[in-house]
Design a protein around this motif. Structure first.
Motif, PDB file in Angstrom:
ATOM      1  N   LEU A  51     -17.653 -20.770 -24.634  1.00 36.86           N
ATOM      2  CA  LEU A  51     -17.894 -21.104 -23.235  1.00 36.86           C
ATOM      3  C   LEU A  51     -18.184 -19.846 -22.409  1.00 36.86           C
ATOM      4  CD1 LEU A  51     -17.796 -23.331 -20.988  1.00 36.86           C
ATOM      5  CD2 LEU A  51     -15.418 -22.662 -20.684  1.00 36.86           C
ATOM      6  N   PHE A  52     -17.363 -18.815 -22.590  1.00 33.66           N
ATOM      7  CA  PHE A  52     -17.564 -17.593 -21.822  1.00 33.66           C
ATOM      8  C   PHE A  52     -18.780 -16.809 -22.301  1.00 33.66           C
ATOM      9  CE2 PHE A  52     -13.508 -18.641 -20.140  1.00 33.66           C
ATOM     10  CZ  PHE A  52     -13.476 -18.039 -18.896  1.00 33.66           C
ATOM     11  N   ALA A  53     -19.106 -16.894 -23.584  1.00 43.43           N
ATOM     12  CA  ALA A  53     -20.323 -16.251 -24.076  1.00 43.43           C
ATOM     13  C   ALA A  53     -21.561 -16.912 -23.486  1.00 43.43           C
ATOM     14  CB  ALA A  53     -20.362 -16.305 -25.594  1.00 43.43           C
ATOM     15  N   LEU A  54     -21.559 -18.218 -23.387  1.00 47.35           N
ATOM     16  CA  LEU A  54     -22.687 -18.920 -22.772  1.00 47.35           C
ATOM     17  C   LEU A  54     -22.796 -18.598 -21.281  1.00 47.35           C
ATOM     18  CD1 LEU A  54     -22.480 -22.410 -24.515  1.00 47.35           C
ATOM     19  CD2 LEU A  54     -24.166 -20.604 -24.888  1.00 47.35           C
ATOM     20  N   ALA A  55     -21.654 -18.475 -20.618  1.00 46.24           N
ATOM     21  CA  ALA A  55     -21.677 -18.102 -19.198  1.00 46.24           C
ATOM     22  C   ALA A  55     -22.245 -16.694 -19.026  1.00 46.24           C
ATOM     23  CB  ALA A  55     -20.279 -18.191 -18.607  1.00 46.24           C
ATOM     24  N   ALA A  56     -21.850 -15.779 -19.902  1.00 45.30           N
ATOM     25  CA  ALA A  56     -22.379 -14.413 -19.833  1.00 45.30           C
ATOM     26  C   ALA A  56     -23.876 -14.397 -20.118  1.00 45.30           C
ATOM     27  CB  ALA A  56     -21.639 -13.521 -20.823  1.00 45.30           C
ATOM     28  N   LEU A  57     -24.317 -15.197 -21.072  1.00 46.17           N
ATOM     29  CA  LEU A  57     -25.737 -15.288 -21.392  1.00 46.17           C
ATOM     30  C   LEU A  57     -26.523 -15.827 -20.203  1.00 46.17           C
ATOM     31  CD1 LEU A  57     -27.871 -14.980 -23.628  1.00 46.17           C
ATOM     32  CD2 LEU A  57     -27.439 -17.359 -24.195  1.00 46.17           C
ATOM     33  N   ALA A  58     -25.970 -16.811 -19.513  1.00 44.74           N
ATOM     34  CA  ALA A  58     -26.639 -17.359 -18.332  1.00 44.74           C
ATOM     35  C   ALA A  58     -26.757 -16.307 -17.232  1.00 44.74           C
ATOM     36  CB  ALA A  58     -25.874 -18.575 -17.822  1.00 44.74           C
ATOM     37  N   VAL A  59     -25.708 -15.520 -17.034  1.00 42.33           N
ATOM     38  CA  VAL A  59     -25.756 -14.458 -16.020  1.00 42.33           C
ATOM     39  C   VAL A  59     -26.801 -13.415 -16.393  1.00 42.33           C
ATOM     40  CG1 VAL A  59     -24.437 -12.553 -15.021  1.00 42.33           C
ATOM     41  CG2 VAL A  59     -23.412 -14.815 -15.212  1.00 42.33           C
ATOM     42  N   VAL A  60     -26.849 -13.047 -17.661  1.00 47.21           N
ATOM     43  CA  VAL A  60     -27.841 -12.062 -18.110  1.00 47.21           C
ATOM     44  C   VAL A  60     -29.253 -12.595 -17.899  1.00 47.21           C
ATOM     45  CG1 VAL A  60     -28.768 -10.943 -20.169  1.00 47.21           C
ATOM     46  CG2 VAL A  60     -26.337 -10.866 -19.712  1.00 47.21           C
ATOM     47  N   MET A  61     -29.472 -13.868 -18.224  1.00 43.59           N
ATOM     48  CA  MET A  61     -30.801 -14.461 -18.048  1.00 43.59           C
ATOM     49  C   MET A  61     -31.215 -14.456 -16.584  1.00 43.59           C
ATOM     50  SD  MET A  61     -31.905 -15.323 -21.043  1.00 43.59           S
ATOM     51  CE  MET A  61     -33.087 -16.619 -20.856  1.00 43.59           C
ATOM     52  N   PHE A  63     -30.213 -12.358 -14.208  1.00 47.24           N
ATOM     53  CA  PHE A  63     -30.510 -10.996 -13.784  1.00 47.24           C
ATOM     54  C   PHE A  63     -31.784 -10.466 -14.422  1.00 47.24           C
ATOM     55  CE2 PHE A  63     -26.044 -10.846 -12.379  1.00 47.24           C
ATOM     56  CZ  PHE A  63     -26.266 -10.360 -11.099  1.00 47.24           C
ATOM     57  N   LEU A  64     -32.086 -10.859 -15.650  1.00 41.07           N
ATOM     58  CA  LEU A  64     -33.334 -10.433 -16.266  1.00 41.07           C
ATOM     59  C   LEU A  64     -34.527 -11.050 -15.558  1.00 41.07           C
ATOM     60  CD1 LEU A  64     -32.603 -10.399 -20.103  1.00 41.07           C
ATOM     61  CD2 LEU A  64     -33.022  -8.459 -18.610  1.00 41.07           C
ATOM     62  N   LYS A  65     -34.412 -12.291 -15.148  1.00 39.61           N
ATOM     63  CA  LYS A  65     -35.508 -12.926 -14.405  1.00 39.61           C
ATOM     64  C   LYS A  65     -35.712 -12.254 -13.056  1.00 39.61           C
ATOM     65  CE  LYS A  65     -36.808 -16.082 -17.224  1.00 39.61           C
ATOM     66  NZ  LYS A  65     -38.100 -16.017 -17.868  1.00 39.61           N
ATOM     67  N   LYS A  66     -34.614 -11.873 -12.386  1.00 41.98           N
ATOM     68  CA  LYS A  66     -34.730 -11.172 -11.110  1.00 41.98           C
ATOM     69  C   LYS A  66     -35.367  -9.804 -11.309  1.00 41.98           C
ATOM     70  CE  LYS A  66     -31.003 -13.251  -8.443  1.00 41.98           C
ATOM     71  NZ  LYS A  66     -29.746 -13.009  -7.749  1.00 41.98           N
ATOM     72  N   ALA A  67     -34.965  -9.107 -12.359  1.00 41.56           N
ATOM     73  CA  ALA A  67     -35.519  -7.778 -12.624  1.00 41.56           C
ATOM     74  C   ALA A  67     -36.991  -7.878 -12.994  1.00 41.56           C
ATOM     75  CB  ALA A  67     -34.740  -7.093 -13.740  1.00 41.56           C
ATOM     76  N   GLU A  68     -37.370  -8.940 -13.674  1.00 42.22           N
ATOM     77  CA  GLU A  68     -38.764  -9.116 -14.071  1.00 42.22           C
ATOM     78  C   GLU A  68     -39.645  -9.336 -12.858  1.00 42.22           C
ATOM     79  OE1 GLU A  68     -41.104 -12.617 -16.273  1.00 42.22           O
ATOM     80  OE2 GLU A  68     -39.489 -11.740 -17.443  1.00 42.22           O
ATOM     81  N   GLY A  69     -39.140 -10.061 -11.879  1.00 43.52           N
ATOM     82  CA  GLY A  69     -39.930 -10.336 -10.687  1.00 43.52           C
ATOM     83  C   GLY A  69     -39.987  -9.162  -9.729  1.00 43.52           C
ATOM     84  N   ASP A  70     -38.990  -8.300  -9.725  1.00 46.65           N
ATOM     85  CA  ASP A  70     -38.919  -7.204  -8.769  1.00 46.65           C
ATOM     86  C   ASP A  70     -39.848  -6.051  -9.102  1.00 46.65           C
ATOM     87  OD1 ASP A  70     -37.111  -8.582  -7.301  1.00 46.65           O
ATOM     88  OD2 ASP A  70     -35.357  -7.463  -7.996  1.00 46.65           O
ATOM     89  N   PHE A  90     -35.984  -7.894 -25.995  1.00 44.38           N
ATOM     90  CA  PHE A  90     -34.760  -8.296 -25.293  1.00 44.38           C
ATOM     91  C   PHE A  90     -35.067  -8.792 -23.881  1.00 44.38           C
ATOM     92  CE2 PHE A  90     -32.160  -6.273 -28.523  1.00 44.38           C
ATOM     93  CZ  PHE A  90     -31.065  -7.099 -28.522  1.00 44.38           C
ATOM     94  N   ARG A  91     -36.049  -8.213 -23.245  1.00 44.59           N
ATOM     95  CA  ARG A  91     -36.375  -8.624 -21.883  1.00 44.59           C
ATOM     96  C   ARG A  91     -37.088  -9.973 -21.853  1.00 44.59           C
ATOM     97  NH1 ARG A  91     -40.096  -5.071 -18.088  1.00 44.59           N
ATOM     98  NH2 ARG A  91     -41.700  -6.375 -18.993  1.00 44.59           N
TER      99      ARG A  91
END
Length: 129
Positions: A51-61, A63-70, A90-91
């Motif tokens: 459960l916590f690994a999936l939550a961490a993966l969602a947070v990473v996704m 932030f990666l989408k935000k970084a990709e757009g910026d 990875f990105r």
């Protein structure tokens, strides 16, 4: 004074991060003990971890989408060498890259010579005649 305000903000961020860490830790304990009532403790630990690994993966996704757009940077400069290719993988595809990293680690542990050959194949530049 500019430094004093910056220190106050840094202290406030540190306190907020500490409180968030304690809250997440307590949430994990609550989930684990609630699951322990229903299933065996070892399975409860595994489900809590998942459960916590999936939550961490969602947070990473997110932030990666935000970084990709910026930031818009030249992708050709990032693809130089194995590290650049791994970064792009990875990105763009974090789940596939995580599985590939785990598989690569397993291969490296089992046969370091094979891992060296694979790394050499990735870093080899194609020759144009």
């Amino acid at each position: 004074m500019l430094g004093r305000g910056l220190v106050k903000k840094a202290v406030a961020i540190a306190v907020a991060a500490g409180a968030a860490f304690v809250a997440v830790l307590c949430l994990g304990a609550v989930v684990f003990f609630a699951l322990s009532v229903v299933i065996v403790p070892m399975a409860a630990a595994a489900v809590t971890f998942l459960l916590f690994a999936l939550a961490a993966l969602a947070v990473v996704m997110v932030f990666l989408k935000k970084a990709e757009g910026d930031e818009e940077e030249d992708e050709s400069s990032l693809t130089d060498g194995l590290a650049g290719r791994a970064f792009l993988l990875f990105r763009n595809r974090p789940i596939l890259a995580s599985v590939a990293a785990l598989a690569g680690g397993f291969i490296f542990l089992r046969n370091p010579a094979l891992a060296t050959m694979v790394a050499a194949a990735f870093t080899e530049k194609s020759r144009h005649r």
